[in-house]
Write an enzyme that holds these catalytic residues in place. Structure first.
Site, short mmCIF file in Angstrom:
data_model
loop_
_atom_site.label_atom_id
_atom_site.label_comp_id
_atom_site.label_asym_id
_atom_site.label_seq_id
_atom_site.Cartn_x
_atom_site.Cartn_y
_atom_site.Cartn_z
N GLU A 126 4.22 4.89 -3.05
CA GLU A 126 5.47 4.84 -3.83
C GLU A 126 6.23 6.18 -3.81
OE1 GLU A 126 4.49 3.49 -7.77
OE2 GLU A 126 3.45 1.70 -7.03
N GLU B 298 0.51 -3.71 -3.90
CA GLU B 298 0.32 -3.92 -5.34
C GLU B 298 1.30 -4.99 -5.78
OE1 GLU B 298 0.73 -0.47 -7.84
OE2 GLU B 298 -0.28 0.85 -6.39
#
Length: 335
Positions: A187, A279
């Site tokens: 991320e 995720e």
């Protein structure tokens, strides 16, 4: 499938894989990848486009799925976080490697993320305690300065110290012949983690430092390298990624398939990489994936309430997903 066959046998026995629409075939970016790492990437490629491999972050949540749904996820997600030297200095302990080896013994797939505690300069205040030390707001560590120290600065050396600590754990897995889906520096474009706080250039430089240190200095090659961004400015490049992924947390009850992100990532990778959801909160509905031709290779539900609260993923929906013949679980026999 993985309950019946070893990864090596999967590499050499495509007949055992059942129906598969192989749409991509490419080798590992690490030309010295172990046979196990090559087999793992090949297996995922062979399932890509026809099946969706199930995953669950954290051994406790993985056990919850097996106990309450009656089916075990194929992928176990674990975290190197508490092996970070800054965490160890504050008493951090981890059994992640033991969990990974145990799951490999079940012939499961292992995925490792690294919530990397900043090498130094954790604020460690009431507002920003040490255990938030991988967040930008909880450290004064400057990644841009560190990676541009040209190998001589203290903070650059601390980066290497931390990478060496994780390499020691990867070596344990290598010695056990366990391949992993390795997703470091995740991320990045969000900026909320320190490795993404100074923009794409230092992030990409850190990626190269990490890859070089682990593969060339430590001579470790049991990893399938997983990138985690759909932003072209942050994507390290196909020559540095085996699998390209996103993290996706839609609203509660939204089991959509993130078609826009899928198309964006197809463009970023020039349709040359397997795409997956590293995720998720709510699991993408396999019916929608098939109908919309959005073929995320695997998804990994985050731990705790994301799987256990009955809201993000209601039990009835979980039973539907895990009993879908297109969803690969640990005891999957093929469609």
């Amino acid at each position: 499938m993985f309950a019946k066959l070893s990864l090596l046998s999967l590499l050499f026995s495509s007949a055992a894989l059942g129906a598969s629409n192989q749409t991509l075939s490419y080798g590992n970016i690490d030309k010295s990848a172990t046979p196990e790492a090559r087999a793992l990437l090949k297996y995922i490629q062979l399932q890509y486009g026809s099946h969706y491999i199930s995953g669950q972050q954290d051994i406790d949540s993985w056990n919850w799925v097996e106990k309450n749904i009656g089916v075990a996820p194929a992928i176990l997600g674990s975290d190197f976080t508490y092996y970070s030297p800054s965490a160890v200095a504050h008493g951090g302990k981890s059994h992640a490697v033991e969990d990974v080896i145990q799951h490999a013994g079940r012939n499961g797939i292992n995925a490792l993320v690294w919530h990397w505690y900043a090498p130094t300069c954790l604020l460690d205040t009431a507002k920003e305690p040490w255990y938030k030390g991988f967040y930008t707001e909880a450290t004064c560590f400057n990644v841009s300065e560190a990676v541009n120290d040209h190998g001589n600065g203290t903070n650059y050396k601390l980066l290497l110290r931390d990478i060496d600590a994780i390499a020691a754990q990867i070596k344990r897995l290598d010695q056990a012949k366990v391949p992993i889906l390795f997703r470091p520096l995740h991320e990045p474009e969000g900026g909320w983690f320190w490795w993404g706080a100074q923009g794409p250039a230092p992030f990409k430089k850190l990626w190269d430092i990490l890859y070089d240190r682990i593969t060339r200095y430590h001579n470790l090659h049991n990893m399938v390298w997983v990138c985690n961004t759909a932003d072209p400015a942050w994507y390290p490049g196909n020559d540095k990624c085996d699998i390209a992924t996103i993290d996706h947390y839609p609203a509660v009850g939204d089991h959509g398939v993130a078609a826009d992100q899928y198309k964006k990532l197809q463009t970023v990778t020039n349709n040359e990489r397997v795409l997956a959801m590293a995720e998720v909160g709510p699991i993408p509905d396999p019916d929608k994936q098939a109908r919309e031709n959005v073929n995320w290779a695997y998804w990994m539900v985050w731990s705790g309430d994301f799987i256990e609260d009955g809201k993000q993923n209601p039990n009835q929906f979980l039973h539907k997903v895990y009993n879908d013949t297109r969803v690969v679980a640990l005891n999957w026999e093929g469609a």
